[in-house]
Design an enzyme around this catalytic site. Structure first.
Site, PDB file in Angstrom:
ATOM      1  CB  CYS A 244      -0.914   0.000   1.210  1.00  0.00           C
ATOM      2  SG  CYS A 244      -1.908  -1.491   1.418  1.00  0.00           S
ATOM      3  CB  ALA A 245       3.490   2.241  -2.434  1.00  0.00           C
ATOM      4  N   GLY A 248       4.621   6.938  -1.318  1.00  0.00           N
ATOM      5  CA  GLY A 248       5.942   6.350  -1.522  1.00  0.00           C
ATOM      6  C   GLY A 248       6.994   6.664  -0.486  1.00  0.00           C
ATOM      7  N   GLY A 249       6.604   7.258   0.660  1.00  0.00           N
ATOM      8  CA  GLY A 249       7.605   7.601   1.665  1.00  0.00           C
ATOM      9  C   GLY A 249       8.349   6.406   2.214  1.00  0.00           C
ATOM     10  CE  LYS A 250       5.063   3.706   6.979  1.00  0.00           C
ATOM     11  NZ  LYS A 250       4.179   4.842   6.605  1.00  0.00           N
ATOM     12  CG  ASP A 268      -1.715   3.089  -3.656  1.00  0.00           C
ATOM     13  OD1 ASP A 268      -1.282   3.081  -2.495  1.00  0.00           O
ATOM     14  OD2 ASP A 268      -2.790   3.598  -3.987  1.00  0.00           O
ATOM     15  CG  ASP A 315       1.702   2.227   5.816  1.00  0.00           C
ATOM     16  OD1 ASP A 315       1.107   2.177   6.906  1.00  0.00           O
ATOM     17  OD2 ASP A 315       2.122   3.283   5.328  1.00  0.00           O
ATOM     18  CB  CYS A 368      -0.509   6.157  10.951  1.00  0.00           C
ATOM     19  SG  CYS A 368      -1.764   6.467   9.696  1.00  0.00           S
TER      20      CYS A 368
END
Length: 436
Positions: A244-245, A248-250, A268, A315, A368
């Site tokens: 679940c990009a 794209g931070g992770k 995604d 994520d 989160c």
């Protein structure tokens, strides 16, 4: 831009946030893009005032209801100036002058309201606990159970403005060089406490002051998010999926761990998100990332690549309760945060993504969220249905994280760790056969 003009700009922006279906950060970014003539200092003051009103939403609404006034954008701003900033009625009236670029003049009713509010403070002994904590009804009991006696402290921490956290791209810079550059710009920058490539800037400078963002030397990423990516433990040459990009931070953090060797596939269901992420990947100088648009979590691509990856990160979409200090409007946007839809979706995504993990590989489930229903409960249900997976205790998965808040998983909170709220569980796949 004089103080009255900044107030008028804040009022316009607050009205747009109130009427938009998009999150406040998206509205703010779009609003400022169309007003490039506003200087950085004024932008910062408008931003801070807007977010102060958003962070104190429940208490401002309570005060207005107490005096029989509707919770309009203008009334909430007036109430904040009186209760939060301690301005007198005369001071506010001079700002709301009706002059050029200033807010329209106060009405008799508004002057009466300010007279009643004058000398008060934002808190009041008669406020219910959920109002004082700025906590929506649907989250009150779950968060009380989650935190117990620490509930007031944790909720207070989510009302504080977050710092600016940066992740250094090791392919472009070192943390020491970035710290030196930031301090040279007059910013108070320190290494993050837990994330090895993290840098924390106590204030929130205009991003235009940070040339290292444009060169790909750093990315904006909360320290907690950096730690989730660290748990993937990607090695050079691995095959990795970020299921679940999103933006794209992770993915960026994972790919940089691999020194541009191996492959990371950013998946995604949003083509626009993947396109924006691809621009970030190029700017960071990372060439080991591919993107994959999925039709859903059960896309046929997953079955075709079953048991083909060393590491898979899920994520999952979630209520976002851990990001309330960063996104204060999010807590009021959706009744129940859509949990009746999110919980089964999280379970389905986790079940499907697990098929990609090869024997001996690892699956990382993260949110989160601070709600046990989205975190521990999801992991427990998954493990009960998939005996081929076992939890990897945090002390083994990331021995450098010694204060996790949970004996087995990563469990970060704003009050305890100074990060956004994050949960992550690392699970290893044994040799049992995966279902299709």
């Amino acid at each position: 831009m004089n103080p009255a003009a900044r107030l008028q700009a804040t009022l316009e922006l607050l009205s747009e946030v109130d009427s938009a279906s998009r999150p406040a950060d998206a509205v703010v970014s779009a609003w400022f893009r169309t007003r490039r003539d506003i200087r950085d200092e004024a932008r910062g003051e408008i931003f801070e005032l807007l977010y102060a009103v958003l962070r104190h939403h429940a208490r401002l609404v309570w005060w207005l209801a107490k005096h029989g006034r509707p919770a309009t954008s203008r009334n909430r701003l007036l109430a904040w100036l009186a209760l939060g900033e301690g301005k007198s009625r005369d001071q506010i009236q001079r700002l709301f002058s009706g002059g050029r670029f200033a807010p329209t003049a106060l009405t008799d009713d508004e002057r009466g309201l300010l007279g009643r509010l004058q000398g008060g403070s934002i808190d009041h002994p008669a406020m219910p606990e959920d109002v004082r904590a700025e906590c929506p009804d649907w989250a009150l009991e779950p968060l009380r159970r989650r935190f117990g006696p620490a509930f007031p402290r944790e909720m207070a921490a989510m009302l504080a403005p977050p710092p600016l956290d940066l992740r250094v791209n090791p392919l472009r810079a070192t943390r020491e060089a970035v710290l030196t550059a930031l301090r040279g710009l007059g910013l108070a920058a320190e290494p993050c406490r837990l994330a090895p490539f993290g840098v924390r800037v106590a204030e929130r400078p205009s991003l235009s002051r940070l040339p290292m963002l444009k060169t790909g030397e750093v990315e904006i990423q909360d320290e907690g998010s950096q730690l989730v990516a660290l748990l993937v433990d990607a090695r050079a040459g691995d095959r990795v999926v970020d299921f679940c990009a999103g933006a794209g931070g992770k993915t960026l953090a994972i790919a940089s761990q691999m020194a541009n060797k191996g492959v990371v596939i950013a998946c995604d269901v949003s083509e626009n998100r993947l396109k924006r992420a691809a621009d970030r990947f190029r700017n960071a100088g990372l060439h080991n990332i591919q993107t994959r648009l999925l039709s859903s979590e059960r896309d046929k691509w997953v079955k075709r690549h079953k048991a083909g990856f060393d590491r898979v990160l899920v994520d999952a979409p979630c209520s976002g309760t851990g990001t309330w200090r960063r996104n204060p409007d999010a807590r009021w946007r959706t009744e129940n945060a859509g949990l009746e839809t999110l919980l089964p979706l999280q379970a389905s995504i986790l079940d499907s993504a697990a098929r990609l993990v090869k024997p001996g590989g690892r699956l990382v489930y993260a949110t989160c969220s601070l709600l046990p229903e989205e975190n521990e409960a999801q992991v427990e249900a998954f493990l009960a249905a998939h005996p081929e997976f076992q939890v990897v205790p945090l002390r083994e998965a990331a021995p450098q994280i010694t204060d996790s808040g949970h004996p087995q998983h990563l469990s970060l909170t704003p009050a305890r760790h100074g990060t956004d709220g994050f949960f992550a569980a690392v699970m290893a796949r044994g040799d049992a056969k995966l279902t299709s």
